[in-house]
Design a protein around this motif. Structure first.
Motif, PDB file in Angstrom:
ATOM      1  N   UNK A  13      92.418  44.835  49.011  1.00 56.74           N
ATOM      2  CA  UNK A  13      93.871  45.019  49.002  1.00 56.74           C
ATOM      3  C   UNK A  13      94.633  43.725  48.771  1.00 56.74           C
ATOM      4  N   UNK A  14      94.042  42.814  47.976  1.00 57.94           N
ATOM      5  CA  UNK A  14      94.748  41.565  47.726  1.00 57.94           C
ATOM      6  C   UNK A  14      95.261  41.476  46.287  1.00 57.94           C
ATOM      7  N   UNK A  15      96.178  40.558  46.089  1.00 61.58           N
ATOM      8  CA  UNK A  15      96.688  40.262  44.750  1.00 61.58           C
ATOM      9  C   UNK A  15      96.768  38.736  44.637  1.00 61.58           C
ATOM     10  N   UNK A  16      96.604  38.271  43.405  1.00 61.45           N
ATOM     11  CA  UNK A  16      96.540  36.822  43.173  1.00 61.45           C
ATOM     12  C   UNK A  16      97.779  36.407  42.394  1.00 61.45           C
ATOM     13  N   UNK A  18      98.039  37.347  48.255  1.00 60.03           N
ATOM     14  CA  UNK A  18      98.868  38.052  49.248  1.00 60.03           C
ATOM     15  C   UNK A  18      98.396  39.513  49.279  1.00 60.03           C
ATOM     16  N   UNK A  19      98.886  40.260  50.246  1.00 59.00           N
ATOM     17  CA  UNK A  19      98.566  41.683  50.287  1.00 59.00           C
ATOM     18  C   UNK A  19      99.138  42.348  49.038  1.00 59.00           C
ATOM     19  N   UNK A  34      94.891  43.458  40.604  1.00 56.60           N
ATOM     20  CA  UNK A  34      93.665  44.264  40.601  1.00 56.60           C
ATOM     21  C   UNK A  34      92.442  43.398  40.876  1.00 56.60           C
ATOM     22  N   UNK A  35      92.575  42.557  41.892  1.00 58.65           N
ATOM     23  CA  UNK A  35      91.463  41.669  42.239  1.00 58.65           C
ATOM     24  C   UNK A  35      90.871  42.070  43.589  1.00 58.65           C
ATOM     25  N   UNK A  36      89.711  41.515  43.904  1.00 56.80           N
ATOM     26  CA  UNK A  36      89.093  41.744  45.204  1.00 56.80           C
ATOM     27  C   UNK A  36      88.474  40.445  45.675  1.00 56.80           C
TER      28      UNK A  36
END
Lengths: 413, 413
Positions: free
Chosen positions: B263-266, B312-313, B341-343
């Motif tokens: 559930x993260x974003x870069x 961040x979330x 769309x990262x993990x």
């Protein structure tokens, strides 16, 4: 501008909307300058829900210490919600559980008696202009255990707080708008009483029990706390319950109200030996059966015997009469008989003390209505007769008219 | 024969039947000679029901003092019912609210911190052979107000009690039977760990948060309370969380578990001036937006500039990137870009401290699987990489095999 305790029962706080309605009423009292301590019960239905869970977990004997821990959550929910509702209206307020106030009780769980109330935190809040919201029905023992006061406990909490805080009045909000001269469902001319004495209220138990717990009335009488019964749903001054004072005796009616009850049964034991111990020989074992006896009348019979009549709750009739018959060897009665289709009809009023002839007016009025009297008992401020159940409405209306208790206009039902 | 704190969450006490099931387990522990203090949460669903009522009464701001009074009734119901259920089984027991124990907290309602625990009443009961049932999540302030500990509060209550009472172990019963090498839904060969260190547990937050509240783990580590996670529904020894000791280091695996989060974003900011204050210029305002930042990576860019990336979330992605773009006047970045769309994929293990080459094994293994690494960060006992979200399952399985974490047999799902 008065210092008031206001108590709201389970129906008055039975939903979020009703809690908001109570908060509105309290805001009005604050706006009018009154200092207010509020006592609330659990939301209606909540106690039953909790008791049902306890029964499921503990089907056999219930542990009263833990039952008190469980049930006391009911009022705790209400105090929090009501305080939130007050704050939402901009009224400063703070909630307290019984333990937080420190309503000290003995440790008789589920039927504890209040020993002392610490008024320090409440008085601090009142002086700071806050409405104080207290959980009724609960206290805390010397050991720090949560206790509950048993039936009608919230009324008792309210009266005890009013006494400890020396409030001007303890107001009990309920779903009726006061104490009536008699049951309006039987007599449409029944009138709300503006005032009634503690003694009359106690004697009118059969009417009053729908309105106030007797224990709270006794408590209020003992500590001389003026008690007012009002409706939470419609405006009005309700009925004020106080001691009789000179001023009011002047305008006191002879009879304040007509009380009645239909759920009694009469049992008569004739021809028992008229000697010391007879009453105990009959009533002792009945008390051991855990049956409460209401009226007790003894009259002289023939040949040094005595006739003895008493009334019990109708549900107990068969059990008691069977018991007496199966034990008549020791009792030695000529007959043991009874009737479970009777009703008790009473007139109540402190005016009786100073006026003769009230009893004969009552008896004549009932005779004119064709009603036969089976039993008569009298006390200082009450005369009761037992009649056939079928005549009860007729009897109530006859006495209501005889003693001029009616309203000018018929009450809408 | 041990002195244990056993904590049961809302699901474990979610119905009368489950409470009876917990009572049965506790009876077994007593029969085996253990001394037991039980900490319980509110029955599942109860807190939500209470919060919904509070919202209805107070739609705008919620009064936290009164919310605590309201919410604390949830655990109070559970302690009473569980104690009744124990007594029904013939087990001597007694319940206490947080205030009755006197779990003293500061007065930060809804997120209070425990300051002190009075162990006197509990120790008396334990010495008398009673099971002591304590309401989790709650305490009392110096002023006598009811407080709650906030998220995961019951786990914290349990650990704090175990520390104060010097218990042998604090056992947290939940709906999983321990801590796994990775999520068994992703890797069927995932294996339950018998033992794990506090530090590893903290680093495996993304796996562990489904099992234990991080705050309770920190607390247990601080006071060196051995913590065990077990299932309330099936038997087993669960996972013991303790400090690493010599004895265990011997047989310590290099890597204990594979953690991941989707559930993260870069967000990447390139070409900002490389001077003191740059990191703060970017992250300060984001913290003011109340957005939590997870990974932070800074690298040297071209011409005295620097490139800056953080995660961040995912829910906050749009808000943060819009904010940065609209404030680029002051920031002066060449580009502001990102990807939601990262993990994040991590290996965790205290064995890393003493063994070189773990990182390169991780990177080679992922490269062999054809997975490109976008970001890398490392700590003492954890290496994390950010990859395309679509490769996450593939990455977990590759690392699980690389570090030989698998069970011999595939776990039934």
């Amino acid at each position: 501008m008065a210092f008031l305790v206001k108590k709201y029962g389970g129906t008055s706080v039975g939903s979020v909307e009703r809690i908001q309605h109570v908060a509105q009423s309290l805001k009005q009292a604050r706006d009018a300058g009154d200092d207010v301590v509020v006592v609330v019960s659990a939301m209606s239905g909540e106690t039953n829900r909790l008791v049902a869970m306890a029964r499921e977990v503990m089907p056999a004997v219930v542990d009263v210490r833990e039952l008190d821990v469980l049930l006391s959550t009911g009022e705790q929910v209400t105090i929090a919600l009501l305080t939130m509702a007050l704050k939402e209206l901009g009224v400063e307020a703070r909630s307290y559980t019984g333990a937080q106030v420190r309503i000290l009780t003995d440790n008789s769980h589920s039927k504890a008696r209040i020993l002392d109330i610490d008024t320090a935190r409440i008085m601090d809040d009142i002086k700071s202009g806050r409405v104080v919201v207290v959980a009724g029905f609960q206290g805390v023992s010397e050991e720090g255990d949560i206790t509950t006061l048993g039936r009608g406990g919230s009324d008792t909490s309210a009266v005890a707080l009013a006494a400890a805080l020396k409030c001007d009045e303890c107001q009990i909000f309920t779903d009726v708008d006061g104490v009536y001269t008699t049951d309006p469902r039987v007599e449409k001319r029944a009138r709300r009483l503006d005032r009634i004495t503690f003694e009359e209220m106690l004697e009118m138990a059969s009417l009053g029990s729908k309105v106030l717990q007797i224990r709270a009335v006794e408590f209020a009488g003992k500590y001389n706390v003026p008690l007012r019964v009002l409706s939470s749903f419609k405006p009005g001054d309700g009925t004020l319950i106080t001691y009789d004072d000179e001023e009011n005796t002047m305008e006191q009616a002879l009879v304040s109200g007509i009380a009645f009850t239909r759920d009694e049964a009469q049992i008569t034991v004739t021809g028992v030996a008229d000697r010391p111990g007879t009453a105990y020989a009959i009533l002792g074992p009945i008390s051991d059966l855990n049956v409460e006896v209401d009226m007790i009348i003894q009259n002289i019979g023939a040949n040094d015997t005595t006739d003895f009549t008493f009334t019990v709750h109708r549900d107990e009739y068969t059990r008691v009469i069977d018991y007496l018959k199966s034990n008549n060897d020791t009792l030695g009665a000529t007959t043991i008989s009874g009737d479970d289709r009777i009703a008790k009809l009473s007139i109540v009023g402190v005016g009786m003390r100073s006026h003769a002839g009230i009893a004969s007016r009552m008896f004549r009025s009932l005779a004119d209505a064709g009603i036969n009297l089976r039993l008569i008992t009298t006390s200082e401020i009450k005369i009761s007769v037992v009649i056939d159940e079928k005549y009860i409405e007729l009897g109530v209306r006859a006495l209501h008219e005889e003693f001029e208790l009616g309203a000018d206009e018929v009450i809408e039902s």
